[in-house]
Design a protein around this motif. Structure first.
Motif, PDB file in Angstrom:
ATOM      1  N   GLY A  24       0.803  -1.215   0.000  1.00 49.97           N
ATOM      2  CA  GLY A  24       0.000   0.000   0.000  1.00 49.97           C
ATOM      3  C   GLY A  24       0.833   1.261   0.000  1.00 49.97           C
ATOM      4  O   GLY A  24       2.066   1.222   0.001  1.00 49.97           O
ATOM      5  N   PRO A  26      -5.583   4.141  -8.772  1.00 54.03           N
ATOM      6  CA  PRO A  26      -5.406   2.696  -8.866  1.00 54.03           C
ATOM      7  C   PRO A  26      -5.211   2.237 -10.312  1.00 54.03           C
ATOM      8  O   PRO A  26      -4.549   1.246 -10.574  1.00 54.03           O
ATOM      9  N   SER A  50      -4.065  -2.658   1.605  1.00 52.71           N
ATOM     10  CA  SER A  50      -4.369  -1.244   1.632  1.00 52.71           C
ATOM     11  C   SER A  50      -4.573  -0.752   0.194  1.00 52.71           C
ATOM     12  O   SER A  50      -5.339  -1.348  -0.552  1.00 52.71           O
ATOM     13  N   TYR A  51      -3.909   0.313  -0.219  1.00 53.63           N
ATOM     14  CA  TYR A  51      -4.079   0.821  -1.585  1.00 53.63           C
ATOM     15  C   TYR A  51      -3.710  -0.250  -2.609  1.00 53.63           C
ATOM     16  O   TYR A  51      -4.265  -0.301  -3.704  1.00 53.63           O
ATOM     17  N   GLN A  79      -8.904  -2.877   3.000  1.00 49.69           N
ATOM     18  CA  GLN A  79      -9.061  -1.708   2.143  1.00 49.69           C
ATOM     19  C   GLN A  79     -10.533  -1.412   1.934  1.00 49.69           C
ATOM     20  O   GLN A  79     -11.319  -2.316   1.686  1.00 49.69           O
ATOM     21  N   SER A  88      -4.789  10.226  -2.244  1.00 42.82           N
ATOM     22  CA  SER A  88      -5.797  10.199  -1.198  1.00 42.82           C
ATOM     23  C   SER A  88      -7.168  10.558  -1.767  1.00 42.82           C
ATOM     24  O   SER A  88      -8.164   9.904  -1.477  1.00 42.82           O
ATOM     25  N   LYS A 119      -8.395   7.732  -3.914  1.00 46.51           N
ATOM     26  CA  LYS A 119      -8.734   6.573  -3.094  1.00 46.51           C
ATOM     27  C   LYS A 119     -10.112   6.726  -2.464  1.00 46.51           C
ATOM     28  O   LYS A 119     -10.883   5.776  -2.414  1.00 46.51           O
TER      29      LYS A 119
END
Length: 196
Positions: free
Chosen positions: A6, A48, A72-73, A98, A116, A119
């Motif tokens: 992430g 992403p 996570s990411y 996530q 951010s 996301k």
């Protein structure tokens, strides 16, 4: 196995999982995502989709099928990758702690502001449905003490019907502590139940 870290982590955070679960003779691949490790940090391009395109560029030499694990990411990246590459390459996807629903109150304007925003601004929950509809098994793991998956989304994820292609597990620990405490066992159970 393809293991995707992430934001703010590095590829070593998932090494214990790959070391424990990658079968003898198989390969565990731990790429450094853009702006992490030795990978360049562009001025923009932290969605992403951008990260998944980077990983897709190295996908051709990967043995098939690939089991993708994203934390996570990296889980968002794993989901985009699984949809774009499809079941001929992706055997399973594990999404570790996530959120996939939008939550603008979580947006942080800092050095990763674009990432951010991307996301937390968009709804990515349809990616889980898309992966499942392709017949690719999906495991979502949510850490009980982690603030990453908001309570409402957590409830919705855990209440989804477990099927051959989707399951969700709540585990003890924080966003990163469960990686060393319970992730290997949870993933081993998932692979055993799914693939024998």
């Amino acid at each position: 196995m393809l293991l995707l870290h992430g934001f703010g982590d590095d590829k070593t955070v998932l090494r214990p999982i790959g070391d424990a679960l990658c079968p003898t003779g198989a390969v565990a691949v731990y790429p450094s995502l853009r702006a992490h490790g030795a990978s360049p940090a562009p001025a923009w391009g932290y969605s992403p989709l951008d990260f998944a395109a980077d990983v897709q560029r190295i996908a051709d030499p990967l043995p098939r099928p690939v089991h993708v694990v994203g934390h996570s990411y990296g889980a968002l990246v794993a989901a985009v990758l699984a949809v774009s590459l499809g079941p001929s390459l992706i055997a399973s996807v594990a999404l570790l702690d996530q959120a996939f629903e939008p939550c603008m109150e979580r947006y942080e304007a800092d050095e990763w502001a674009e990432g951010s925003f991307l996301k937390w601004h968009y709804d990515y929950s349809h990616l889980i449905d898309a992966i499942s509809s392709l017949g690719t098994p999906v495991l979502s793991v949510i850490a009980r003490d982690s603030p990453v998956v908001p309570e409402g989304e957590r409830t919705r994820m855990l209440s989804r019907r477990t099927t051959r292609t989707f399951s969700c597990v709540l585990t003890e620990g924080s966003h990163t502590s469960f990686l060393r405490d319970s992730a290997v066992e949870i993933l081993a159970d998932f692979y055993q139940a799914t693939f024998g």
